[in-house]
Design a protein around this motif. Structure first.
Motif, short mmCIF file in Angstrom:
data_model
loop_
_atom_site.label_atom_id
_atom_site.label_comp_id
_atom_site.label_asym_id
_atom_site.label_seq_id
_atom_site.Cartn_x
_atom_site.Cartn_y
_atom_site.Cartn_z
N LEU A 85 1.00 -1.12 0.15
CA LEU A 85 -0.08 0.05 0.13
C LEU A 85 1.00 1.18 0.08
O LEU A 85 0.42 2.49 -0.54
CB LEU A 85 -0.93 -0.06 1.26
CG LEU A 85 -2.33 -0.86 1.15
CD1 LEU A 85 -3.12 -0.53 2.48
CD2 LEU A 85 -2.91 -0.33 -0.02
N ASP A 86 2.07 1.19 0.35
CA ASP A 86 2.87 2.28 0.57
C ASP A 86 3.84 2.62 -0.65
O ASP A 86 4.64 3.32 -0.46
CB ASP A 86 4.12 2.10 1.73
CG ASP A 86 4.45 3.46 2.71
OD1 ASP A 86 3.51 4.41 2.19
OD2 ASP A 86 5.07 3.36 3.34
N ASP A 87 3.61 1.91 -1.64
CA ASP A 87 4.38 1.97 -2.80
C ASP A 87 3.95 3.46 -3.45
O ASP A 87 2.74 3.88 -3.39
CB ASP A 87 3.72 0.80 -3.88
CG ASP A 87 4.89 0.57 -5.03
OD1 ASP A 87 5.98 0.21 -4.90
OD2 ASP A 87 4.50 1.12 -6.33
N TRP A 146 -3.97 -1.35 -6.50
CA TRP A 146 -5.36 -1.88 -6.23
C TRP A 146 -5.50 -2.36 -5.02
O TRP A 146 -4.93 -3.21 -4.38
CB TRP A 146 -5.80 -2.83 -7.14
CG TRP A 146 -5.66 -2.33 -8.64
CD1 TRP A 146 -4.65 -2.65 -9.51
CD2 TRP A 146 -6.61 -1.38 -9.41
NE1 TRP A 146 -4.89 -2.08 -10.66
CE2 TRP A 146 -6.21 -1.16 -10.75
CE3 TRP A 146 -7.80 -0.77 -9.00
CZ2 TRP A 146 -6.79 -0.13 -11.47
CZ3 TRP A 146 -8.34 0.19 -9.67
CH2 TRP A 146 -8.00 0.15 -11.04
N LEU A 147 -6.70 -1.81 -4.33
CA LEU A 147 -6.93 -2.04 -2.85
C LEU A 147 -8.47 -2.84 -3.01
O LEU A 147 -9.19 -2.20 -3.58
CB LEU A 147 -7.08 -1.14 -1.88
CG LEU A 147 -7.66 -1.26 -0.38
CD1 LEU A 147 -6.43 -2.42 0.34
CD2 LEU A 147 -7.48 -0.05 0.36
N ILE A 148 -8.58 -4.43 -2.62
CA ILE A 148 -9.79 -4.98 -3.06
C ILE A 148 -10.25 -5.57 -1.77
O ILE A 148 -9.78 -6.17 -0.82
CB ILE A 148 -9.43 -6.05 -3.84
CG1 ILE A 148 -8.83 -5.50 -5.12
CG2 ILE A 148 -10.76 -6.72 -4.04
CD1 ILE A 148 -8.55 -6.72 -6.11
N ARG A 195 -2.75 5.84 -5.33
CA ARG A 195 -1.30 6.32 -5.83
C ARG A 195 -0.62 6.85 -4.81
O ARG A 195 -0.94 8.03 -4.37
CB ARG A 195 -1.44 7.02 -7.06
CG ARG A 195 -2.12 6.22 -8.35
CD ARG A 195 -2.16 7.21 -9.53
NE ARG A 195 -2.78 6.57 -10.50
CZ ARG A 195 -2.12 5.86 -11.44
NH1 ARG A 195 -0.95 5.58 -11.37
NH2 ARG A 195 -2.82 5.28 -12.77
N GLY A 196 0.73 6.64 -4.56
CA GLY A 196 1.70 7.21 -3.46
C GLY A 196 0.73 7.04 -2.02
O GLY A 196 1.00 7.82 -1.33
N GLY A 197 -0.14 6.01 -2.05
CA GLY A 197 -0.47 5.60 -0.74
C GLY A 197 -1.86 6.26 -0.51
O GLY A 197 -2.44 6.54 0.74
N TYR A 227 -8.07 9.79 8.67
CA TYR A 227 -7.90 8.46 8.57
C TYR A 227 -6.86 8.23 7.22
O TYR A 227 -7.05 8.97 6.33
CB TYR A 227 -9.05 7.67 7.95
CG TYR A 227 -9.11 6.43 7.57
CD1 TYR A 227 -8.85 5.44 8.39
CD2 TYR A 227 -9.35 6.02 6.03
CE1 TYR A 227 -8.42 4.08 8.06
CE2 TYR A 227 -9.11 4.49 5.89
CZ TYR A 227 -8.68 3.71 6.89
OH TYR A 227 -8.62 2.27 6.61
N ASP A 228 -5.82 7.53 7.49
CA ASP A 228 -4.81 7.16 6.58
C ASP A 228 -4.81 5.65 6.39
O ASP A 228 -4.39 4.83 7.17
CB ASP A 228 -3.38 7.57 7.21
CG ASP A 228 -2.40 7.12 6.41
OD1 ASP A 228 -2.48 6.61 5.22
OD2 ASP A 228 -1.14 7.37 6.68
#
Length: 266
Positions: A80-82, A87-89, A113-115, A239-240
């Motif tokens: 996720l930190d890339d 994609w987050l599913i 994108r960029g976290g 929220y992060d």
């Protein structure tokens, strides 16, 4: 075809291929408990495999973080930190409902994108609702732009969904004891994929969650922010999804957040 339209198409085709055929039709052994109180079905796993392949092909070189992949290998979450596209599913949100043959349940995707989430889609196969947002371009439910109302309300007018199940015992006791100070406390639907669209439709002023997993909240957080809402931790921090902490209040504006915190959490 716009990227959001492509994502919606992929979600619909995945639902038709592997999710809906098993709704109210799961066989023995197709529901398992991956952790105490946390179910997974064969439909979750097959949907994630299909979504992973289709979304990765949509953006060559992109990475994928799926809920079930993280359950199998927690190191997947570090993607996720890339700096690039990720994609987050959540292949089926509300699995407990789905496994019981009940609604609501949904499928959620965010493009990071960029976290940072830049695209989000929440699709409910039953009844076919689509909630979608793109950073800087607004938030929509079934094609209608959502803009949250910021008319001031008092604490005694607040109506909200309060998910108490996973709250620490002492905090849960406090929150429950203060619920009568609200106009109405709505029981949770056990499905963030329905809670967020309901917030956008303004059937409630806020929702309070304890667990803040990125696949549960990154898509909805972008939807809320694009509609003028806020998604904050109990201490007021935004929220992060890359570094989530438990305790989350989703609401239409800062004023409502302040009221919720003062009434239930202070």
């Amino acid at each position: 075809m716009a990227m959001i339209d492509r994502i919606v198409e992929i979600l619909r085709e995945t639902a038709e291929a592997v999710v809906l055929p098993r709704f109210r039709n799961l066989a023995d052994g197709e529901i398992v408990e991956k952790s105490p109180g946390d179910l997974v079905t064969v439909a979750d796993r097959e949907a994630e495999v299909m979504l992973t392949a289709r979304l990765a092909a949509l953006l060559p070189g992109s990475l994928v973080v799926g809920e079930e992949a993280v359950a199998a290998d927690p190191d997947v979450l570090t993607r996720l930190d890339d700096d690039g596209a990720v994609w987050l599913i959540d292949p089926i949100d509300g699995t407990g409902n789905f496994a019981a043959g009940q609604e609501p349940f949904g499928m959620m995707v965010a493009l990071m994108r960029g976290g940072v989430p830049v695209l989000a889609v929440i699709y409910e196969p039953v009844p076919g609702t689509v909630a979608a947002a793109e950073a800087g371009a607004g938030s929509y439910v079934d094609g209608v732009r959502m803009v949250l109302d910021h008319t001031p309300v008092g604490a005694d007018q607040l109506r909200g969904a309060v998910m108490t199940k996973y709250l620490p015992a002492e905090l849960r006791e406090q929150v429950v004891s203060r619920l009568p100070n609200l106009s109405e406390a709505i029981p949770g639907l056990r499905c963030a994929a329905r809670e967020y669209p309901e917030l956008l439709r303004e059937t409630r002023h806020f929702a309070l969650f304890w667990r803040a997993k990125p696949w549960d909240h990154a898509p909805g957080a972008l939807l809320m922010r694009e509609a003028g809402g806020v998604v904050r931790h109990f201490d007021g921090a935004d929220y992060d999804p890359v570094h989530p902490r438990n305790g989350l209040v989703v609401c239409r504006d800062d004023a409502v957040f302040g009221l919720v915190r003062s009434v239930l959490l202070a």
